[in-house]
Motif scaffolding. Sequence first.
Motif, PDB file in Angstrom:
ATOM      1  N   THR A 161     167.144  32.917  76.687  1.00 25.74           N
ATOM      2  CA  THR A 161     167.533  31.987  78.304  1.00 25.74           C
ATOM      3  C   THR A 161     166.572  31.042  78.804  1.00 25.74           C
ATOM      4  O   THR A 161     165.061  31.842  77.434  1.00 25.74           O
ATOM      5  CB  THR A 161     167.605  33.189  79.398  1.00 25.74           C
ATOM      6  N   VAL A 162     167.213  29.543  78.471  1.00 27.02           N
ATOM      7  CA  VAL A 162     165.671  29.002  79.428  1.00 27.02           C
ATOM      8  C   VAL A 162     165.673  29.301  80.467  1.00 27.02           C
ATOM      9  O   VAL A 162     165.849  29.018  81.210  1.00 27.02           O
ATOM     10  CB  VAL A 162     166.152  27.620  79.284  1.00 27.02           C
ATOM     11  N   ARG A 163     163.944  29.632  80.795  1.00 28.89           N
ATOM     12  CA  ARG A 163     163.138  30.052  82.002  1.00 28.89           C
ATOM     13  C   ARG A 163     162.850  28.798  82.408  1.00 28.89           C
ATOM     14  O   ARG A 163     162.861  28.972  83.514  1.00 28.89           O
ATOM     15  CB  ARG A 163     162.608  30.548  81.174  1.00 28.89           C
ATOM     16  N   HIS A 164     162.206  27.687  81.488  1.00 35.02           N
ATOM     17  CA  HIS A 164     161.322  26.706  82.575  1.00 35.02           C
ATOM     18  C   HIS A 164     161.716  25.363  81.808  1.00 35.02           C
ATOM     19  O   HIS A 164     161.621  25.562  80.518  1.00 35.02           O
ATOM     20  CB  HIS A 164     159.947  27.251  83.153  1.00 35.02           C
ATOM     21  N   ILE A 165     161.502  24.163  82.254  1.00 34.38           N
ATOM     22  CA  ILE A 165     161.348  23.074  81.106  1.00 34.38           C
ATOM     23  C   ILE A 165     159.838  22.223  82.208  1.00 34.38           C
ATOM     24  O   ILE A 165     159.885  22.742  83.415  1.00 34.38           O
ATOM     25  CB  ILE A 165     162.113  21.745  81.403  1.00 34.38           C
ATOM     26  N   ASP A 166     158.426  22.384  81.556  1.00 32.72           N
ATOM     27  CA  ASP A 166     157.328  21.610  81.620  1.00 32.72           C
ATOM     28  C   ASP A 166     157.924  20.703  82.152  1.00 32.72           C
ATOM     29  O   ASP A 166     158.758  19.740  81.416  1.00 32.72           O
ATOM     30  CB  ASP A 166     156.719  22.738  81.316  1.00 32.72           C
ATOM     31  N   THR A 167     156.206  20.099  83.170  1.00 28.62           N
ATOM     32  CA  THR A 167     156.205  18.346  82.521  1.00 28.62           C
ATOM     33  C   THR A 167     156.258  18.001  81.411  1.00 28.62           C
ATOM     34  O   THR A 167     156.888  16.480  81.463  1.00 28.62           O
ATOM     35  CB  THR A 167     155.022  18.571  83.375  1.00 28.62           C
ATOM     36  N   PHE A 168     156.553  18.151  80.695  1.00 26.86           N
ATOM     37  CA  PHE A 168     156.214  17.742  79.281  1.00 26.86           C
ATOM     38  C   PHE A 168     157.446  17.593  77.840  1.00 26.86           C
ATOM     39  O   PHE A 168     157.984  17.387  76.882  1.00 26.86           O
ATOM     40  CB  PHE A 168     155.096  18.093  77.846  1.00 26.86           C
ATOM     41  N   GLY A 169     158.607  18.659  79.384  1.00 27.74           N
ATOM     42  CA  GLY A 169     159.436  18.612  78.187  1.00 27.74           C
ATOM     43  C   GLY A 169     159.854  19.878  77.744  1.00 27.74           C
ATOM     44  O   GLY A 169     160.613  19.988  77.182  1.00 27.74           O
ATOM     45  N   ASN A 170     158.933  20.161  77.500  1.00 29.07           N
ATOM     46  CA  ASN A 170     158.611  21.476  76.498  1.00 29.07           C
ATOM     47  C   ASN A 170     159.761  22.673  77.008  1.00 29.07           C
ATOM     48  O   ASN A 170     159.123  22.958  78.588  1.00 29.07           O
ATOM     49  CB  ASN A 170     157.351  22.218  76.522  1.00 29.07           C
ATOM     50  N   ILE A 171     160.541  23.433  76.720  1.00 30.30           N
ATOM     51  CA  ILE A 171     161.918  24.474  77.163  1.00 30.30           C
ATOM     52  C   ILE A 171     161.392  25.417  77.060  1.00 30.30           C
ATOM     53  O   ILE A 171     160.568  26.283  75.728  1.00 30.30           O
ATOM     54  CB  ILE A 171     162.536  24.424  76.152  1.00 30.30           C
ATOM     55  N   GLY A 172     161.006  26.717  78.038  1.00 30.78           N
ATOM     56  CA  GLY A 172     160.271  27.574  78.349  1.00 30.78           C
ATOM     57  C   GLY A 172     161.208  28.673  77.961  1.00 30.78           C
ATOM     58  O   GLY A 172     162.365  29.249  78.710  1.00 30.78           O
ATOM     59  N   LEU A 173     160.848  29.565  76.742  1.00 34.47           N
ATOM     60  CA  LEU A 173     162.088  30.700  76.333  1.00 34.47           C
ATOM     61  C   LEU A 173     161.495  32.181  76.863  1.00 34.47           C
ATOM     62  O   LEU A 173     160.914  32.006  76.878  1.00 34.47           O
ATOM     63  CB  LEU A 173     162.367  30.877  75.595  1.00 34.47           C
ATOM     64  N   ASN A 174     162.405  33.337  77.211  1.00 39.41           N
ATOM     65  CA  ASN A 174     162.125  34.613  77.208  1.00 39.41           C
ATOM     66  C   ASN A 174     161.860  35.204  76.783  1.00 39.41           C
ATOM     67  O   ASN A 174     162.753  36.668  76.079  1.00 39.41           O
ATOM     68  CB  ASN A 174     163.299  34.661  78.237  1.00 39.41           C
ATOM     69  N   LEU A 175     161.344  34.500  75.201  1.00 37.03           N
ATOM     70  CA  LEU A 175     160.978  34.998  74.599  1.00 37.03           C
ATOM     71  C   LEU A 175     159.162  35.401  73.746  1.00 37.03           C
ATOM     72  O   LEU A 175     158.477  34.396  74.095  1.00 37.03           O
ATOM     73  CB  LEU A 175     161.774  34.530  73.065  1.00 37.03           C
ATOM     74  N   THR A 176     158.986  36.307  73.778  1.00 33.44           N
ATOM     75  CA  THR A 176     157.812  36.620  73.497  1.00 33.44           C
ATOM     76  C   THR A 176     157.106  36.505  71.648  1.00 33.44           C
ATOM     77  O   THR A 176     157.723  36.836  71.328  1.00 33.44           O
ATOM     78  CB  THR A 176     157.184  38.495  73.696  1.00 33.44           C
ATOM     79  N   TRP A 177     155.929  36.501  71.646  1.00 32.64           N
ATOM     80  CA  TRP A 177     155.745  36.692  70.486  1.00 32.64           C
ATOM     81  C   TRP A 177     155.851  37.879  69.523  1.00 32.64           C
ATOM     82  O   TRP A 177     156.592  37.467  68.182  1.00 32.64           O
ATOM     83  CB  TRP A 177     153.362  36.158  70.324  1.00 32.64           C
ATOM     84  N   ASP A 178     155.851  38.917  70.223  1.00 27.92           N
ATOM     85  CA  ASP A 178     155.950  39.896  69.164  1.00 27.92           C
ATOM     86  C   ASP A 178     157.822  40.374  68.756  1.00 27.92           C
ATOM     87  O   ASP A 178     158.032  40.772  68.224  1.00 27.92           O
ATOM     88  CB  ASP A 178     155.774  40.790  70.118  1.00 27.92           C
ATOM     89  N   GLN A 179     157.852  39.550  69.760  1.00 31.23           N
ATOM     90  CA  GLN A 179     160.073  39.257  69.957  1.00 31.23           C
ATOM     91  C   GLN A 179     160.362  38.775  68.820  1.00 31.23           C
ATOM     92  O   GLN A 179     161.362  38.517  67.499  1.00 31.23           O
ATOM     93  CB  GLN A 179     160.707  39.409  70.666  1.00 31.23           C
ATOM     94  N   PHE A 180     159.188  37.232  68.583  1.00 36.76           N
ATOM     95  CA  PHE A 180     159.580  36.431  67.911  1.00 36.76           C
ATOM     96  C   PHE A 180     159.231  36.484  66.025  1.00 36.76           C
ATOM     97  O   PHE A 180     160.110  36.098  65.150  1.00 36.76           O
ATOM     98  CB  PHE A 180     159.070  34.876  68.223  1.00 36.76           C
TER      99      PHE A 180
END
Lengths: 265, 265, 265
Positions: free
Chosen positions: C178-197
Amino acid sequence: MNKLRSGPIVLLTDFGDIDPFTGILKGVILSINPGAVIVDLCHKVPPQDISCGAFMLDTAMDYFPKDTIFCAVVDPGVGSSRRAVLVETCDYFMVGPDNGILWQAARRNIIKNVVHLTQSLYFLSSISQTFHGRDIFAPVAAHLSTGIQPSALGDPGGELTRLVTDEPAHVDNGLILTVRHIDTFGNIGLNLTWDQFKPFLDKGFCLQVNDKVITGYYQNYASAPEGRPFVLNASTGYMEIAVKNSHAAAMTGISRHDKVLLTAK
Amino acid sequence: MNKLRSGPIVLLTDFGDIDPFTGILKGVILSINPGAVIVDLCHKVPPQDISCGAFMLDTAMDYFPKDTIFCAVVDPGVGSSRRAVLVETCDYFMVGPDNGILWQAARRNIIKNVVHLTQSLYFLSSISQTFHGRDIFAPVAAHLSTGIQPSALGDPGGELTRLVTDEPAHVDNGLILTVRHIDTFGNIGLNLTWDQFKPFLDKGFCLQVNDKVITGYYQNYASAPEGRPFVLNASTGYMEIAVKNSHAAAMTGISRHDKVLLTAK
Amino acid sequence: MNKLRSGPIVLLTDFGDIDPFTGILKGVILSINPGAVIVDLCHKVPPQDISCGAFMLDTAMDYFPKDTIFCAVVDPGVGSSRRAVLVETCDYFMVGPDNGILWQAARRNIIKNVVHLTQSLYFLSSISQTFHGRDIFAPVAAHLSTGIQPSALGDPGGELTRLVTDEPAHVDNGLILTVRHIDTFGNIGLNLTWDQFKPFLDKGFCLQVNDKVITGYYQNYASAPEGRPFVLNASTGYMEIAVKNSHAAAMTGISRHDKVLLTAK
């Protein structure tokens, strides 16, 4: 509680305000110096626009007290080989990436000392690849505010990276100018100083902005007629195009980085 | 370091946040009083909207401590003959242009003293024609916060300029109201107090908003049904139109300064 | 003047910045504790988005000093039966509505004590139905900062309301994110940790975002090619989709709450 030994820490970034980024910088600073006085200069530098950040720093600097620590973070090269630096000038300290953002203001205030920030003792213990504002620049500014000497923060830094500034381009009978900034009121900031404009004003000038021709100059908004764009000596020391009680950029259809032509009559 | 002798300095402007204007005000203040506590009340008064600024000042004032210094700068007449003033009220100090922005709040708190700010010793040394927030109002607020007496800042100022406030207009069986403000949540602020609304509520009311008719009143957002505009007694002391978990202004197609009709059933 | 006995008071809300709401909170706090240090974490949590506020609090918390008082107000249930609470964790205090916004951060820092805020002596004298940030949460945070004991502020509070967090959903060969957040720069925050990725990165991954397929991973923005979306380990500890010097959300046409599919090659 540590005692504040410096002027305020002033933050200038392109972090915007929809994220907790600037709040986090403040948490980092207050964790190191609970007595720090923190001021937001502006966080809406357009993303990655180093020139705009440099211009804001340069035009705002003089209004801050001696020993202010400016922490300026517009940093598209974060995580790359661009250096992190501290600059000590006649009156101020400046911390940020060595990508040109500090150069214009630092040079004008006279550079006394440049430090390449290498002493990780004064960084956060874990350094990300994408947020050095939080991990390096804010902690260094905070340590500096507690009285840590610049020389303790790293190695002699040599020359600062210069910024290529956008000067007016000379053409027959005039100048091609660049729109540097549109402010909150829609006023159009030009890369033209009063001294550069004065000869045109004396002879009568003509400013071509898209399909509009501007020939009026007024000293303030109130003395201008409604509805007609005019030229004004803005509070930044640079000339701007304004419309009384209206939005000049919307009315003329002009955007940041657009060109306008100034000629003498 | 000067000692703070006052409450906080509270800034209210239409300067927005894409420029360093409000940061510069803070630099000016801290240059004069390094111990000043500075609070942002709001910087997004719509450009040049003196009435909106006056309303914000009036509804926020009471939540600040005694001796707070309000510095309110919505100033389309900057550089013209409009006066710069300081008002001392029962509990507060207010600094700003004498264009009506201070009147509503000052009158309610009871005006004790008006000073026409003429003593340039307490201004910045160079005064622009376009940014008196920086050059006059912020420095005066800062000097005041260090303990300078109001009488030292200028001449007796006589009467404050009054603001023409937008009262509900009486028509057969009802009132024509004005939309004063749309807030962050889309709630629609009306120029109607609880006391003015109460008789309509008692008899059953009908609020005509574009093509929608609103007849519901709820005490809070949570108790209202989803998707249906209703009337609420807002935290400002004025009535508002809201939609639970939604944006009432977008849903009703209403804008600031629009009119709505309130009638009894 | 009261002496500050705590860390800073940190404000997190969905109040935005076009109204004087956050300024009013500060007036209330300084009226109770003139020495309070107040920090804005973020006021642009999307309206009523408790999950987003909870995520910001959780990812920002660790950067603040011990004994910081977080005052988190995203409160669609204001005026209803939802409780007002104070949570004491290992390092911090948190004040806000008991609607889940505090749970994620408090649990991670380890909950020591929950207080149901019932002691109206520490509220404003008049309580509205729509603005408990002003009337309850800010005053309680301010009193706490003067050294009032948590137990004096109300009754034992039992369990905190839990937040339903959005975890990646398992499907054949991959995860729906899920897209959790779009930041000021347009970066797309995901509900995925480094360990999960990490397992996907090791095998080679494929991220389906609308009609685009992303297969690149870079450690920072500067090392990525221009114009091509890639995956990055963001400064929050979660993975994000970015485009170098560009706006990833606009380029991929993605919005908050949208789904994307991560598979191994």
